[in-house]
Design a protein around this motif. Structure first.
Motif, PDB file in Angstrom:
ATOM      1  N   PRO A 111     -12.471   1.991  -1.588  1.00  0.00           N
ATOM      2  CA  PRO A 111     -10.895   3.397  -0.883  1.00  0.00           C
ATOM      3  C   PRO A 111     -10.989   3.619  -0.009  1.00  0.00           C
ATOM      4  O   PRO A 111     -10.135   4.148   0.815  1.00  0.00           O
ATOM      5  CB  PRO A 111     -11.850   4.515  -1.735  1.00  0.00           C
ATOM      6  CG  PRO A 111     -12.168   4.365  -2.567  1.00  0.00           C
ATOM      7  CD  PRO A 111     -12.565   3.049  -2.980  1.00  0.00           C
ATOM      8  N   VAL A 138      -7.844   1.497   1.616  1.00  0.00           N
ATOM      9  CA  VAL A 138      -6.985   2.661   1.572  1.00  0.00           C
ATOM     10  C   VAL A 138      -6.441   3.583   2.836  1.00  0.00           C
ATOM     11  O   VAL A 138      -6.363   3.290   3.594  1.00  0.00           O
ATOM     12  CB  VAL A 138      -6.638   3.431   0.367  1.00  0.00           C
ATOM     13  CG1 VAL A 138      -5.770   4.054   0.440  1.00  0.00           C
ATOM     14  CG2 VAL A 138      -6.933   2.483  -1.006  1.00  0.00           C
ATOM     15  N   GLY A 139      -8.001   4.078   2.786  1.00  0.00           N
ATOM     16  CA  GLY A 139      -7.796   5.601   3.743  1.00  0.00           C
ATOM     17  C   GLY A 139      -7.455   4.465   5.058  1.00  0.00           C
ATOM     18  O   GLY A 139      -6.089   4.949   6.495  1.00  0.00           O
ATOM     19  N   THR A 195       0.706  -1.222  -0.047  1.00  0.00           N
ATOM     20  CA  THR A 195       0.136  -0.245  -0.013  1.00  0.00           C
ATOM     21  C   THR A 195       1.138   1.316  -0.170  1.00  0.00           C
ATOM     22  O   THR A 195       0.720   2.632  -0.804  1.00  0.00           O
ATOM     23  CB  THR A 195      -0.964   0.099   1.542  1.00  0.00           C
ATOM     24  OG1 THR A 195      -1.911  -1.518   1.260  1.00  0.00           O
ATOM     25  CG2 THR A 195      -2.116   1.716   1.502  1.00  0.00           C
ATOM     26  N   ARG A 233      -6.383   8.630  -3.311  1.00  0.00           N
ATOM     27  CA  ARG A 233      -6.434   6.805  -3.134  1.00  0.00           C
ATOM     28  C   ARG A 233      -7.094   5.996  -3.289  1.00  0.00           C
ATOM     29  O   ARG A 233      -7.291   5.204  -4.003  1.00  0.00           O
ATOM     30  CB  ARG A 233      -8.019   7.186  -1.854  1.00  0.00           C
ATOM     31  CG  ARG A 233      -8.515   6.374  -0.796  1.00  0.00           C
ATOM     32  CD  ARG A 233      -9.473   7.175   0.361  1.00  0.00           C
ATOM     33  NE  ARG A 233      -8.385   7.885   1.393  1.00  0.00           N
ATOM     34  CZ  ARG A 233      -9.300   8.165   2.630  1.00  0.00           C
ATOM     35  NH1 ARG A 233     -10.707   7.973   1.947  1.00  0.00           N
ATOM     36  NH2 ARG A 233      -8.461   8.559   2.964  1.00  0.00           N
ATOM     37  N   TRP A 288       0.436   4.116  -2.560  1.00  0.00           N
ATOM     38  CA  TRP A 288       0.160   5.576  -2.183  1.00  0.00           C
ATOM     39  C   TRP A 288       1.427   6.623  -2.867  1.00  0.00           C
ATOM     40  O   TRP A 288       1.268   7.985  -2.992  1.00  0.00           O
ATOM     41  CB  TRP A 288       0.098   5.694  -0.452  1.00  0.00           C
ATOM     42  CG  TRP A 288      -0.102   6.374  -0.232  1.00  0.00           C
ATOM     43  CD1 TRP A 288      -1.405   7.478  -0.446  1.00  0.00           C
ATOM     44  CD2 TRP A 288       0.383   7.527   1.073  1.00  0.00           C
ATOM     45  NE1 TRP A 288      -1.688   8.609   0.690  1.00  0.00           N
ATOM     46  CE2 TRP A 288      -0.459   7.929   1.370  1.00  0.00           C
ATOM     47  CE3 TRP A 288       1.703   7.511   1.128  1.00  0.00           C
ATOM     48  CZ2 TRP A 288       0.721  10.277   1.782  1.00  0.00           C
ATOM     49  CZ3 TRP A 288       2.652   8.691   1.597  1.00  0.00           C
ATOM     50  CH2 TRP A 288       1.851   9.803   2.074  1.00  0.00           C
ATOM     51  N   VAL A 322      -3.745   4.341   5.261  1.00  0.00           N
ATOM     52  CA  VAL A 322      -2.941   4.869   5.138  1.00  0.00           C
ATOM     53  C   VAL A 322      -2.778   5.571   6.910  1.00  0.00           C
ATOM     54  O   VAL A 322      -1.798   5.899   7.092  1.00  0.00           O
ATOM     55  CB  VAL A 322      -3.254   6.067   3.762  1.00  0.00           C
ATOM     56  CG1 VAL A 322      -2.126   7.250   4.679  1.00  0.00           C
ATOM     57  CG2 VAL A 322      -3.137   5.777   3.106  1.00  0.00           C
TER      58      VAL A 322
END
Length: 401
Positions: free
Chosen positions: A365, A368-369, A343, A354, A347, A372
């Motif tokens: 998504p 992903v958040g 990831t 995203r 990123w 991160v």
């Protein structure tokens, strides 16, 4: 004159059936027949349609004179072979000469056929004019064409042997040229002379490839005249003109297909050594093909993998950098570490977008958040520092996680 014709046995040459009277009848006309043959050869064989001067002219005239003298003055009534050593050398020389000039053997064979035809017409006419028995014409014709077969064989064998010899010499010169080109130490004038001797047109730029020795079978044939190949104990080195079009690149790739070859970057021909260094560095990386599994068995172009090769040039130093940069991941489980590393690389590559990260990793998504967020907890301010972000990309692209 005698009208006697010798009976021809099964194993005797056809000239054994010719009476000795043939020699007496033909001797005064030898110069005339030689001239007639040469005239027609010059007229009907385009490659010989020039003044018979110098070594070339001497060789052609000598070939005609020896053939007629031997056949019409020495052999009638005998069982001797067509070509004793001294006569054979004349036609061996003609065959070698054709190979050295680069003419196809068919040119000389055409001259032989024309010469035989003209000779038969001329000697048949002379035989009649000199009052020889007409029955002599058949063995006379057989003798001419049987003799022609013998000298044709001598010339073909010599032509073939000379071609093999010259091909071997050219291959030796071309192999020597490869070594001199990639050494980076040879004088330009010496290289140009060697290229001329090797029959290699010098291109503006070259590429140098290296491949395993066991993958080189048939490479010279696949490359054609423009490629140079040199075998070494541990590898094979190839030098070729740098492709200047997509078609030329595909042609070179086809010749090197499935050979696990690395092709160095294009360089001016006098800097071929630089292309070799790059190709060799790629080939000697630890398991260089493992990161290119999608490309099968190659070839691989160095210019298409520069970042990977740069990163792999000092693997220990990259590993040290990875240990330093990725230390925040050390306490994680292997699966979690791998997911976050993947990831993080995506990123960084997409500059934090995203949606693009989600599309690349095939995740939501929101996921992903979430990831991160974990990464920010682990790495802190490093994710906003340009130097740290650059170093993280280096180690992650080098395969560390």
């Amino acid at each position: 004159m005698s009208r006697h014709v010798v009976e021809l046995t099964d194993d005797a040459p056809p000239w054994a059936a010719l009476p000795r009277d043939v020699s007496d009848a033909m001797k005064p006309h030898m110069s005339e027949v030689v001239g007639a043959i040469i005239e027609v050869i010059q007229r009907d064989v385009p490659a010989y349609a020039r003044p018979l001067e110098g070594d070339f002219g001497v060789a052609v005239r000598r070939g005609v004179e020896v053939a007629l003298s031997r056949l019409l003055l020495e052999l009638p009534g005998s069982t001797e072979p067509a070509l004793p050593p001294h006569a054979r050398q004349v036609y061996v020389g003609l065959g070698k000469g054709e190979a050295r000039t680069g003419r196809p053997m068919e040119v000389l064979l055409a001259a032989y056929r024309i010469g035989a035809r003209v000779a038969f017409r001329a000697v048949s006419r002379i035989a009649v004019e000199e009052g020889l028995d007409p029955t002599v014409l058949m063995p006379l014709g057989e003798s001419i064409f049987a003799y022609m077969d013998e000298l044709t064989t001598a010339s073909i064998e010599a032509f073939t042997a000379e071609q093999f010899r010259r091909a071997g010499e050219r291959d030796r010169r071309r192999a020597q040229l490869v070594e001199q080109l990639v050494s980076g130490r040879a004088d330009e004038a010496d290289l140009r002379q060697l290229a001329t001797e090797a029959g290699w047109p010098i291109p503006a730029e070259v590429v140098v490839a290296v491949l395993p020795t066991e993958r080189a079978d048939g490479l010279r044939l696949a490359l054609g005249e423009t490629g140079l190949v040199r075998g070494r104990p541990d590898q094979v080195v190839m030098v070729a003109p740098a492709p200047t079009s997509g078609r030329a690149r595909r042609r070179l790739e086809h010749a090197l297909a499935d050979r696990r070859a690395w092709i160095g970057p294009a360089r001016p021909w006098l800097r071929a050594a630089a292309s070799l260094r790059a190709a060799h560095a790629a080939m000697t990386m630890p398991d260089p093909a493992s990161v290119h599994q999608a490309e099968g068995e190659g070839p691989w172009w160095v210019r298409d993998h520069l970042s990977t090769l740069v990163l792999g040039h000092e693997p220990e130093l990259v590993a040290d950098l990875a240990a330093q940069c990725l230390a925040p991941l050390d306490g994680l489980r292997p699966g979690q570490r791998a997911r976050l590393a993947k990831t993080l690389l995506s990123w960084l590559g997409h500059q934090g977008e995203r949606s693009k990260v989600a599309a690349e990793l095939h995740i939501h998504p929101q996921t992903v958040g979430y990831r991160v967020g974990q990464l920010r907890e682990l790495f802190g301010a490093a994710l906003d520092d340009p130097t740290s972000r650059f170093e993280l990309q280096i180690v992650l692209r080098a395969g560390h996680a």
